[in-house]
Scaffold this motif. Structure first.
Motif, PDB file in Angstrom:
ATOM      1  N   VAL A 120       0.990  -0.698   0.310  1.00  0.00           N
ATOM      2  CA  VAL A 120      -0.014  -0.205  -0.097  1.00  0.00           C
ATOM      3  C   VAL A 120       0.561   1.188  -0.225  1.00  0.00           C
ATOM      4  O   VAL A 120       2.007   1.004   0.376  1.00  0.00           O
ATOM      5  N   ARG A 121       0.289   2.266  -0.268  1.00  0.00           N
ATOM      6  CA  ARG A 121       1.209   3.468  -0.849  1.00  0.00           C
ATOM      7  C   ARG A 121       2.527   3.667   0.896  1.00  0.00           C
ATOM      8  O   ARG A 121       1.135   3.920   2.099  1.00  0.00           O
ATOM      9  N   GLY A 122       3.108   4.454   1.064  1.00  0.00           N
ATOM     10  CA  GLY A 122       4.360   4.082   1.937  1.00  0.00           C
ATOM     11  C   GLY A 122       4.845   3.223   2.528  1.00  0.00           C
ATOM     12  O   GLY A 122       4.914   3.086   3.585  1.00  0.00           O
ATOM     13  N   ASP A 123       4.138   1.907   1.816  1.00  0.00           N
ATOM     14  CA  ASP A 123       5.243   0.914   2.179  1.00  0.00           C
ATOM     15  C   ASP A 123       6.790   0.766   1.954  1.00  0.00           C
ATOM     16  O   ASP A 123       6.831   1.648   1.040  1.00  0.00           O
ATOM     17  N   THR A 124       7.309   0.424   2.651  1.00  0.00           N
ATOM     18  CA  THR A 124       8.630   0.410   2.343  1.00  0.00           C
ATOM     19  C   THR A 124       9.310  -1.468   2.795  1.00  0.00           C
ATOM     20  O   THR A 124       8.794  -1.983   3.304  1.00  0.00           O
ATOM     21  N   TYR A 157       5.875  -0.822  -4.744  1.00  0.00           N
ATOM     22  CA  TYR A 157       4.599  -0.058  -6.050  1.00  0.00           C
ATOM     23  C   TYR A 157       3.270  -0.639  -5.259  1.00  0.00           C
ATOM     24  O   TYR A 157       3.106  -1.300  -5.350  1.00  0.00           O
ATOM     25  N   PRO A 158       2.449   0.235  -5.147  1.00  0.00           N
ATOM     26  CA  PRO A 158       0.781  -0.257  -4.460  1.00  0.00           C
ATOM     27  C   PRO A 158       0.102  -1.167  -5.477  1.00  0.00           C
ATOM     28  O   PRO A 158       0.384  -1.073  -6.498  1.00  0.00           O
TER      29      PRO A 158
END
Length: 168
Positions: A120-124, A157-158
């Motif tokens: 998801v957006r913001g994952d690393t 990427y998300p």
């Protein structure tokens, strides 16, 4: 291995999935359009098979089918390991236009199955490693488990689905 769900609009753009979807909708109403749909499904399956083979995962007897009406890939053959089988499923699913993967590969050396994580957006990778292993420094385990699909730890990427192997 079973059926896996993916985010249809995320992933590698290997074929014109909108064209396949349009042909599937037309074929549902017009039987004469079935030949065009079959051709497009075959081209999509060929593109996905070529992508899998480019990853050099050691699968023998690889057979890939694509159903544009449902966005489903079915993959058969024999994988040398559980890891290779899981990577093949990810190769198929992390393609734009694919909504689900039916992994029917036989596995020569069965092992414990991995968990999966939907990015998801913001994952690393560090944050994902902290969640699954309790230690952010174990991100290389996740990176290595998803090679060669991942070329760099910062390039996720998300919508992408990642393998999370069992903790060692």
């Amino acid at each position: 291995m079973g059926m896996f769900s993916f985010i249809k609009e995320a992933g590698q753009k290997l074929f014109g999935h909108k064209e396949v979807e349009d042909a599937a909708a037309t074929a549902a109403a017009d039987a004469s359009a079935q030949a065009k749909l079959d051709e497009l499904n075959g081209q999509a399956a060929g593109a996905i098979a070529t992508y899998i083979e480019s990853q050099q995962l050691g699968v023998s007897g690889l057979d890939v089918a694509f159903d544009g009406a449902t966005g489903t890939v079915t993959v058969m053959g024999e994988a040398p390991s559980q890891e290779a089988s899981e990577k093949v499923a990810l190769c198929c699913g992390n393609v734009s236009g694919v909504q689900s993967v039916s992994n029917l590969l036989a596995v020569s050396a069965p092992a414990d199955e991995s968990q999966y994580h939907d990015v998801v957006r913001g994952d690393t990778l560090s944050a994902i490693a902290k969640t699954y292993y309790g230690n952010a420094a174990k991100y290389p385990v996740i990176f290595e488990a998803n090679k060669p699909m991942l070329s760099h730890p910062d390039k996720i990427y998300p919508g992408q689905k990642l393998r999370i192997p069992p903790a060692a």
